[in-house]
Design an enzyme around this catalytic site. Structure first.
Site, PDB file in Angstrom:
ATOM      1  N   ARG A  80       0.817  -1.220   0.000  1.00 30.31           N
ATOM      2  CA  ARG A  80       0.000   0.000   0.000  1.00 30.31           C
ATOM      3  C   ARG A  80       0.849   1.267   0.000  1.00 30.31           C
ATOM      4  O   ARG A  80       0.352   2.339  -0.349  1.00 30.31           O
ATOM      5  CB  ARG A  80      -1.010  -0.033   1.157  1.00 30.31           C
ATOM      6  CG  ARG A  80      -2.143  -1.035   0.887  1.00 30.31           C
ATOM      7  CD  ARG A  80      -3.222  -0.931   1.933  1.00 30.31           C
ATOM      8  NE  ARG A  80      -2.790  -1.396   3.216  1.00 30.31           N
ATOM      9  CZ  ARG A  80      -2.859  -2.670   3.632  1.00 30.31           C
ATOM     10  NH1 ARG A  80      -3.379  -3.591   2.849  1.00 30.31           N
ATOM     11  NH2 ARG A  80      -2.438  -3.019   4.826  1.00 30.31           N
ATOM     12  N   GLU A 117       3.665 -10.264  15.317  1.00 32.01           N
ATOM     13  CA  GLU A 117       3.023 -10.753  16.539  1.00 32.01           C
ATOM     14  C   GLU A 117       3.562 -12.153  16.885  1.00 32.01           C
ATOM     15  O   GLU A 117       3.899 -12.439  18.023  1.00 32.01           O
ATOM     16  CB  GLU A 117       1.504 -10.789  16.338  1.00 32.01           C
ATOM     17  CG  GLU A 117       0.749 -10.944  17.626  1.00 32.01           C
ATOM     18  CD  GLU A 117      -0.747 -11.084  17.381  1.00 32.01           C
ATOM     19  OE1 GLU A 117      -1.138 -11.553  16.293  1.00 32.01           O
ATOM     20  OE2 GLU A 117      -1.515 -10.745  18.290  1.00 32.01           O
TER      21      GLU A 117
HETATM   22  P1  AMP Z   1       3.843  -2.127  11.489  1.00 26.06           P
HETATM   23  O1  AMP Z   1       5.069  -2.686  10.820  1.00 26.06           O
HETATM   24  O2  AMP Z   1       3.459  -2.839  12.735  1.00 26.06           O
HETATM   25  O3  AMP Z   1       3.964  -0.623  11.686  1.00 26.06           O
HETATM   26  O4  AMP Z   1       2.618  -2.386  10.503  1.00 26.06           O
HETATM   27  C1  AMP Z   1       2.368  -1.549   9.425  1.00 26.06           C
HETATM   28  C2  AMP Z   1       1.886  -2.323   8.235  1.00 26.06           C
HETATM   29  O5  AMP Z   1       0.801  -3.194   8.566  1.00 26.06           O
HETATM   30  C3  AMP Z   1       1.392  -1.370   7.171  1.00 26.06           C
HETATM   31  O6  AMP Z   1       1.830  -1.834   5.911  1.00 26.06           O
HETATM   32  C4  AMP Z   1      -0.117  -1.420   7.297  1.00 26.06           C
HETATM   33  O7  AMP Z   1      -0.693  -1.337   6.020  1.00 26.06           O
HETATM   34  C5  AMP Z   1      -0.416  -2.753   7.975  1.00 26.06           C
HETATM   35  N1  AMP Z   1      -1.411  -2.627   9.057  1.00 26.06           N
HETATM   36  C6  AMP Z   1      -1.203  -2.876  10.390  1.00 26.06           C
HETATM   37  N2  AMP Z   1      -2.304  -2.699  11.127  1.00 26.06           N
HETATM   38  C7  AMP Z   1      -3.275  -2.320  10.263  1.00 26.06           C
HETATM   39  C8  AMP Z   1      -4.666  -1.948  10.413  1.00 26.06           C
HETATM   40  N3  AMP Z   1      -5.289  -1.949  11.611  1.00 26.06           N
HETATM   41  N4  AMP Z   1      -5.366  -1.600   9.308  1.00 26.06           N
HETATM   42  C9  AMP Z   1      -4.750  -1.584   8.090  1.00 26.06           C
HETATM   43  N5  AMP Z   1      -3.459  -1.918   7.885  1.00 26.06           N
HETATM   44  C10 AMP Z   1      -2.717  -2.280   8.955  1.00 26.06           C
END
Ligand code: AMP
Length: 194
Positions: A80, A117
């Site tokens: 995205r 996770e």
């Molecule tokens: P992080 O590496 O934990 O910051 O996760 C970010 C990535 O996970 C991004 O590419 C987001 O598109 C996706 N992501 C995580 N949580 C969500 C959520 N609640 N809704 C949509 N996309 C999410």
């Protein structure tokens, strides 16, 4: 995908970002409860992508804090981060780097791991993606724990690039992802949920 149970995800105002843009995003980002599993609120940008106006206003807003920083590249995180990221690059007169999941990039890559996770994942970048010293702005649609954004920043540093900062459409503030990456550069997002 990072999964967090039982969160309410309340929208908080971002003092720095344009109020009209925040209201516009509220209307065009859809909340899908219990996706991909119970308790998760998925922030779905597909309604935003349906509106042609979004391709004009959102990238301009995303790069605003970095105008004048002489950005050489925008690095978008798969997948995205590619959608508005290339337009951000166009607005800045910069190139675009694809930060991708394993097995996608065809030439020699470097890799950085980050925690999920359960277990770990990794992101890759082409070894010859940037010239040393280049200024790179990192972009994704959403920051949750900041693990993937941190991995992207590590990849830029491995190639002796400079991280100019991070620009996200959304931030899940309650996960404090920005604390993981703010040593690399300024962290900006247009809207946040707490
Ligand atoms: P992080 O590496 O934990 O910051 O996760 C970010 C990535 O996970 C991004 O590419 C987001 O598109 C996706 N992501 C995580 N949580 C969500 C959520 N609640 N809704 C949509 N996309 C999410």
């Amino acid at each position: 995908m990072v999964l967090f149970e039982n969160q309410d995800y309340k929208r908080i105002q971002m003092p720095e970002a344009d109020k009209k843009i925040q209201a516009y995003l509220d209307e065009h980002i859809r909340n899908i409860p219990d996706f991909p599993k119970p308790g998760i609120q998925f922030k779905d940008i597909t309604p935003l992508l349906l509106d042609p106006e979004s391709f004009k206003s959102i990238p301009v807003e995303l790069v605003k804090p970095f105008q004048g920083d002489n950005i050489d590249y925008v690095a978008g995180i798969e997948s995205r981060g590619f959608l508005y990221g290339t337009i951000m690059a166009s607005v800045l007169g910069a190139g675009f780097i694809t930060v991708r999941k394993p097995g996608k990039l065809p030439a020699d890559t470097i890799r950085a791991e980050y925690e999920l996770e359960y277990g770990t994942d990794e992101l890759h970048m082409h070894k010859d993606a940037i010239k040393p010293g280049s200024k790179v702005l990192i972009h994704d649609d959403l920051i949750a724990t900041g693990g993937s954004a941190k991995a992207a920043a590590e990849l830029i540093k491995k190639l002796d690039g400079q991280v100019a900062g991070f620009s996200f459409i959304m931030e899940l503030s309650f996960l404090n992802g920005r604390n993981k990456i703010d040593d690399f550069g300024p962290v900006k997002s247009l809207i946040a949920y707490d």
